[in-house]
Design a protein around this motif. Structure first.
Motif, PDB file in Angstrom:
ATOM      1  N   ASP A  77       1.853   4.940  -3.660  1.00  0.00           N
ATOM      2  CA  ASP A  77       2.786   5.601  -2.753  1.00  0.00           C
ATOM      3  C   ASP A  77       3.570   4.548  -1.979  1.00  0.00           C
ATOM      4  O   ASP A  77       2.974   3.707  -1.290  1.00  0.00           O
ATOM      5  CB  ASP A  77       2.027   6.478  -1.745  1.00  0.00           C
ATOM      6  CG  ASP A  77       1.320   7.658  -2.396  1.00  0.00           C
ATOM      7  OD1 ASP A  77       1.482   7.856  -3.619  1.00  0.00           O
ATOM      8  OD2 ASP A  77       0.598   8.382  -1.679  1.00  0.00           O
ATOM      9  N   ASN A  78       4.896   4.595  -2.081  1.00  0.00           N
ATOM     10  CA  ASN A  78       5.725   3.591  -1.422  1.00  0.00           C
ATOM     11  C   ASN A  78       7.128   4.113  -1.167  1.00  0.00           C
ATOM     12  O   ASN A  78       7.617   5.007  -1.879  1.00  0.00           O
ATOM     13  CB  ASN A  78       5.839   2.321  -2.284  1.00  0.00           C
ATOM     14  CG  ASN A  78       4.667   1.384  -2.136  1.00  0.00           C
ATOM     15  OD1 ASN A  78       4.330   0.959  -1.031  1.00  0.00           O
ATOM     16  ND2 ASN A  78       4.021   1.064  -3.252  1.00  0.00           N
ATOM     17  N   PHE A  79       7.779   3.513  -0.173  1.00  0.00           N
ATOM     18  CA  PHE A  79       9.222   3.633  -0.076  1.00  0.00           C
ATOM     19  C   PHE A  79       9.810   2.631  -1.074  1.00  0.00           C
ATOM     20  O   PHE A  79       9.328   1.496  -1.187  1.00  0.00           O
ATOM     21  CB  PHE A  79       9.714   3.293   1.333  1.00  0.00           C
ATOM     22  CG  PHE A  79       9.373   4.330   2.366  1.00  0.00           C
ATOM     23  CD1 PHE A  79      10.182   5.445   2.541  1.00  0.00           C
ATOM     24  CD2 PHE A  79       8.236   4.195   3.145  1.00  0.00           C
ATOM     25  CE1 PHE A  79       9.859   6.409   3.475  1.00  0.00           C
ATOM     26  CE2 PHE A  79       7.913   5.146   4.090  1.00  0.00           C
ATOM     27  CZ  PHE A  79       8.724   6.265   4.254  1.00  0.00           C
ATOM     28  N   VAL A  80      10.823   3.051  -1.799  1.00  0.00           N
ATOM     29  CA  VAL A  80      11.387   2.211  -2.858  1.00  0.00           C
ATOM     30  C   VAL A  80      12.868   1.959  -2.584  1.00  0.00           C
ATOM     31  O   VAL A  80      13.621   2.890  -2.268  1.00  0.00           O
ATOM     32  CB  VAL A  80      11.207   2.868  -4.241  1.00  0.00           C
ATOM     33  CG1 VAL A  80      11.881   2.029  -5.322  1.00  0.00           C
ATOM     34  CG2 VAL A  80       9.719   3.045  -4.548  1.00  0.00           C
ATOM     35  N   TYR A  81      13.265   0.702  -2.712  1.00  0.00           N
ATOM     36  CA  TYR A  81      14.662   0.305  -2.559  1.00  0.00           C
ATOM     37  C   TYR A  81      15.068  -0.443  -3.825  1.00  0.00           C
ATOM     38  O   TYR A  81      14.419  -1.419  -4.203  1.00  0.00           O
ATOM     39  CB  TYR A  81      14.834  -0.585  -1.326  1.00  0.00           C
ATOM     40  CG  TYR A  81      14.510   0.139  -0.035  1.00  0.00           C
ATOM     41  CD1 TYR A  81      15.510   0.783   0.684  1.00  0.00           C
ATOM     42  CD2 TYR A  81      13.202   0.208   0.434  1.00  0.00           C
ATOM     43  CE1 TYR A  81      15.208   1.472   1.855  1.00  0.00           C
ATOM     44  CE2 TYR A  81      12.890   0.893   1.604  1.00  0.00           C
ATOM     45  CZ  TYR A  81      13.904   1.524   2.297  1.00  0.00           C
ATOM     46  OH  TYR A  81      13.601   2.205   3.455  1.00  0.00           O
ATOM     47  N   VAL A  82      16.139   0.020  -4.467  1.00  0.00           N
ATOM     48  CA  VAL A  82      16.586  -0.572  -5.726  1.00  0.00           C
ATOM     49  C   VAL A  82      17.976  -1.165  -5.512  1.00  0.00           C
ATOM     50  O   VAL A  82      18.889  -0.480  -5.041  1.00  0.00           O
ATOM     51  CB  VAL A  82      16.625   0.467  -6.858  1.00  0.00           C
ATOM     52  CG1 VAL A  82      17.049  -0.190  -8.169  1.00  0.00           C
ATOM     53  CG2 VAL A  82      15.254   1.128  -7.016  1.00  0.00           C
ATOM     54  N   ASN A 131      13.659   8.313  -0.504  1.00  0.00           N
ATOM     55  CA  ASN A 131      13.237   7.217  -1.379  1.00  0.00           C
ATOM     56  C   ASN A 131      11.740   6.941  -1.280  1.00  0.00           C
ATOM     57  O   ASN A 131      11.279   5.867  -1.661  1.00  0.00           O
ATOM     58  CB  ASN A 131      14.025   5.941  -1.059  1.00  0.00           C
ATOM     59  CG  ASN A 131      13.767   5.409   0.336  1.00  0.00           C
ATOM     60  OD1 ASN A 131      13.681   6.171   1.282  1.00  0.00           O
ATOM     61  ND2 ASN A 131      13.648   4.095   0.467  1.00  0.00           N
ATOM     62  N   PHE A 132      10.970   7.919  -0.774  1.00  0.00           N
ATOM     63  CA  PHE A 132       9.511   7.783  -0.784  1.00  0.00           C
ATOM     64  C   PHE A 132       8.994   8.353  -2.109  1.00  0.00           C
ATOM     65  O   PHE A 132       9.132   9.544  -2.390  1.00  0.00           O
ATOM     66  CB  PHE A 132       8.874   8.532   0.387  1.00  0.00           C
ATOM     67  CG  PHE A 132       7.391   8.319   0.475  1.00  0.00           C
ATOM     68  CD1 PHE A 132       6.874   7.141   0.975  1.00  0.00           C
ATOM     69  CD2 PHE A 132       6.504   9.300   0.041  1.00  0.00           C
ATOM     70  CE1 PHE A 132       5.502   6.943   1.061  1.00  0.00           C
ATOM     71  CE2 PHE A 132       5.129   9.114   0.112  1.00  0.00           C
ATOM     72  CZ  PHE A 132       4.629   7.921   0.623  1.00  0.00           C
TER      73      PHE A 132
END
Length: 306
Positions: A185-190, A213-214
């Motif tokens: 489980d993470n916040f994701v930034y691409v 974006n979680f």
């Protein structure tokens, strides 16, 4: 044997982008010089150097020996003139050059990318507001530092993210769409990092249509979704996709975009309020540290001509 080759290739690819910057805040080495030596410009130079160094926004270099103060000319696109370019080529030990001058009662700050030989920032205010001008420049520098962290933070093989469907080669202008899968489980930034950092990184996710974006463990998200068009460069290039996994949301980001834009523009908090004379928050280091400390995976793809 072939499977072992591809595993080794993937490992080497990741290793190439690992960096001794891991765990450190990536910042530029900056030379701060005056183009006309007056009491006012020297005071402003020393103030700006202290602000950059004391807040960790950059590494201030020693004064440049035999500095040529009267050669600085740039065209309307910000490209250095012939003489200016010659001088910049000699500056091997700095990344950026900050030039301070006073003209007709105005304090002027110019910021030059030494490698690209290009003017990145130029602003002026009345000399009575010279410190406000410095804070406005620091806001710009915060933004550059965030872009640097997004593109320079070392990657590793222990990432909590997996990418699917991203091809190694695309034809110029071909649509690009891929899938991110989370192992935790993470916040994701691409982020898209253009070739040789000639352009600014583009935040592909989150975006205007995909605000949440979680991503939970085992979930898969298509980036971008079908409402957004993301295409390979129109010219041959090698660009990188970087995906960051963070336990905490990067709340310090100000995500702005024009209504017609699909992807967000990234702004640090220090940008706001500087025109009004309010001292900017020293907050970009918080978000830069968050970027550096977040596990990141990187994939490279090539764009070829049709």
């Amino acid at each position: 044997m072939m499977k072992q080759f591809w595993i080794l290739t993937a490992f080497l690819s990741l290793s190439l982008f690992s960096s001794d910057r891991v765990g450190k805040l990536p910042v530029y080495k900056i030379a701060v010089e005056v183009t006309n030596q007056t009491a006012e410009t020297l005071i402003l130079r020393d103030f700006m150097k202290d602000q950059i160094q004391s807040t960790g926004r950059g590494l201030v270099s020693l004064p440049i020996k035999n500095f040529e103060s009267n050669v600085w000319e740039f065209d309307k696109e910000g490209i250095a003139s012939g003489k200016s370019a010659e001088v910049l080529q000699k500056l091997n030990d700095v990344d950026k050059l900050a030039l301070i001058s006073t003209e007709d009662g105005q304090a002027v700050i110019s910021f030059v990318d030494v490698l690209q030989q290009k003017l990145e920032y130029r602003n002026s205010l009345p000399e009575s507001l010279s410190k406000t001008l410095v804070f406005d420049f620091l806001g710009f520098l915060d933004k550059k530092n965030i872009y640097l962290a997004l593109s320079e933070t070392g990657s590793g093989s222990n990432s909590q993210l997996k990418i699917n469907s991203l091809k190694p080669t695309y034809v110029a202008g071909e649509p690009i769409r891929f899938e991110i899968e989370a192992a935790e489980d993470n916040f994701v930034y691409v982020v898209l990092v253009p070739e040789n950092q000639k352009g600014e990184p583009v935040l592909l996710f989150p975006n205007q249509f995909q605000n949440d974006n979680f991503i939970r463990k085992g979930d898969k998200v298509t980036i971008p979704d079908k409402r957004i068009s993301f295409k390979a460069s129109t010219t041959p290039s090698k660009d990188r996709i970087r995906a960051f996994a963070s336990r905490e949301e990067w709340k310090e980001f100000q995500l702005r975009s024009k209504r017609e834009d699909s992807f967000y523009k990234i702004l640090p908090p220090a940008i706001t309020g500087t025109k009004s004379g309010v001292r900017p928050m020293i907050g970009s280091q918080t978000i830069t540290a968050s970027i550096v400390q977040s596990p990141v995976m990187e994939w490279e793809y090539q764009t070829i001509s049709r």
